[in-house]
Design an enzyme around this catalytic site. Structure first.
Site, PDB file in Angstrom:
ATOM      1  N   SER A  24      10.697  -4.231   8.236  1.00 55.15           N
ATOM      2  CA  SER A  24       9.656  -4.573   9.208  1.00 55.15           C
ATOM      3  C   SER A  24      10.102  -5.704  10.128  1.00 55.15           C
ATOM      4  CB  SER A  24       8.374  -4.994   8.476  1.00 55.15           C
ATOM      5  OG  SER A  24       7.899  -3.955   7.675  1.00 55.15           O
ATOM      6  N   SER A 174      -4.315  -4.098   8.259  1.00 54.43           N
ATOM      7  CA  SER A 174      -2.958  -4.667   8.173  1.00 54.43           C
ATOM      8  C   SER A 174      -2.777  -5.920   9.031  1.00 54.43           C
ATOM      9  CB  SER A 174      -1.914  -3.611   8.567  1.00 54.43           C
ATOM     10  OG  SER A 174      -2.026  -2.468   7.761  1.00 54.43           O
ATOM     11  N   ASP A 295       1.639  -0.212   2.014  1.00 48.00           N
ATOM     12  CA  ASP A 295       2.940   0.315   1.589  1.00 48.00           C
ATOM     13  C   ASP A 295       3.221   0.111   0.102  1.00 48.00           C
ATOM     14  OD1 ASP A 295       3.674   1.439   3.969  1.00 48.00           O
ATOM     15  OD2 ASP A 295       4.923  -0.226   4.632  1.00 48.00           O
ATOM     16  N   LYS A 393      16.296   5.564   3.534  1.00 53.72           N
ATOM     17  CA  LYS A 393      15.425   5.223   4.668  1.00 53.72           C
ATOM     18  C   LYS A 393      15.121   3.733   4.705  1.00 53.72           C
ATOM     19  CE  LYS A 393      10.855   6.181   6.587  1.00 53.72           C
ATOM     20  NZ  LYS A 393      11.221   6.092   7.990  1.00 53.72           N
TER      21      LYS A 393
END
Length: 410
Positions: A24, A174, A295, A393
């Site tokens: 992020s 978020s 997440d 990923k």
């Protein structure tokens, strides 16, 4: 292809792991570096998403950019390419990416004056983006949308002629990810404010001074070790680096949430030590609102199941538009092991089983977090993970790191 995780009685009693930089933070900083080249970045994530982001930003003349499964890159690049004056590019991705909505962001950018067209299905990638100067400065979004749409707008805001005033309508999802974006903008000297539901970013008219920013390690990746310690014997310790107590990452709430699973977290010299300090009362029901940290929902659900706990997880409405519909995927895979799972559009209710089934094959749905969230169950039973390479990923070294702390992997 799959890998088998053989039931391990416990991991090494004391282990240490170094985790790559936050995906992020890395993707936000990579975009800012593309706009302000005087910035240098250290400890950039080696995840597929960040590698694809770097490649896209280092290809200034490419007529087509394919970001595969990288959702963050799709959102951030849509905004970034819309302000690259005189450049026309097609932005596309995998078949799953073409099913992930982007209309909310495109509509917002169009309100600012962007020239973006859909090539196949209205509201979804691929896109044709013609970069231009954006002079409008006010836009309104529903507050419960993915924070990546909001961050995409905020990241380019300092390059807009009149900055940006973004109004968020309703209850915000978020918040930590929005604050992370604003915190990184502040670090490079961009002025921002976030009052009530209005976010403002001033245009940056002076040069950004040369500076090196170090990316903190990824808290989402740390979640799997919180789960491992929770499922281990009392006294088990794992040390992780590099982490900050005053983290910008929303998933840093792990240190508080996992107290419910008997895990204590201590901070020292940019590292955290996780220690199993007590057993969890099997009669308690775990209730978490994960609106600000969706997440880690998969990890928490598997931890609760592995400990035989009932759990109620809410605030999960964004999970339906991730790499897969994570709520449906969790229900399907947990039920294979004997759990009872009920889901709504934004919640998951889990009842565990006294007997965890063995030799189950976990499908991963092109979703890195499905593979990594289920791996800690190897402390309770033998299982197989299908398509294990999907972890690249976000965390390419995951299986090697699990092996290093005592997991038996074939």
């Amino acid at each position: 292809m799959n890998i088998q995780i053989l039931k391990s009685s416990k991991t090494s009693s004391t282990s240490s792991v170094t985790i790559t930089g936050s995906k992020s933070e890395s993707n936000r900083l990579l975009l800012l570096k593309a706009m302000y080249p005087t910035i240098d970045i250290e400890n950039v994530s080696n995840s597929d998403d960040s590698v694809l982001m770097q490649k896209a930003l280092q290809s200034p003349n490419a007529p087509i950019i394919d970001i595969h499964h990288a959702g963050t890159a799709m959102r951030f690049l849509t905004a970034y390419l819309s302000i690259q004056e005189g450049r026309e590019v097609v932005l596309t991705g995998s078949s799953r990416m073409k099913e992930r909505p982007i209309g909310i962001l495109v509509d917002a950018l169009r309100q600012l004056g962007a020239d973006i067209q859909y090539i196949e299905n209205e509201g979804f990638p691929p896109l044709t983006i013609k970069g231009k100067k954006l002079t409008e400065s006010k836009v309104t979004l529903k507050a419960d949308v993915s924070s990546q749409y909001i961050s995409a707008l905020l990241l380019i805001a300092s390059k807009l002629e009149n900055g940006l005033e973004l109004t968020l309508d309703g209850k915000i999802t978020s918040v930590p990810y929005i604050k992370m974006t604003l915190g990184l903008l502040n670090e490079i000297g961009v002025e921002t404010s976030f009052n009530n539901n209005v976010v403002k970013v001033k245009p940056k008219t002076t040069q950004v001074k040369p500076q090196t920013l170090v990316v903190e390690s990824d808290w989402s990746s740390a979640s799997y070790y919180f789960s491992i310690v929770a499922l281990s014997d009392i006294g088990t310790e794992i040390k992780l680096s590099s982490y900050k107590k005053n983290s910008l990452q929303g998933d840093s709430v792990l240190s508080g949430l996992y107290k419910e699973f008997g895990v204590a977290t201590s901070f020292e010299n940019n590292s955290i030590t996780l220690k199993k300090v007590q057993k969890t009362d099997s009669s308690k029901i775990i209730e978490f609102d994960l609106r600000n940290a969706p997440d880690i929902a998969q990890t928490i659900a598997v931890t609760a199941f592995g400990l035989g706990l009932e759990s109620e997880l809410t605030g999960l409405h964004t999970l339906k538009i991730k790499e897969t519909d994570r709520l449906v995927a969790l229900k399907t895979e947990l039920e294979k092991f004997g759990a009872e799972v009920a889901i709504t559009d934004e919640s998951l209710h889990l009842k565990s089983s006294d007997n965890i089934k063995s030799n189950i094959s976990v499908d991963t749905y092109n979703d890195h977090r499905m593979a990594m969230a289920f791996a800690p169950l190897g402390l309770k039973t033998t299982l197989k993970i299908n398509d294990p390479k999907v972890v690249s990923k976000s965390y390419p070294e995951f299986w090697n790191d699990l092996d290093s702390i005592g997991f038996k992997i074939k």
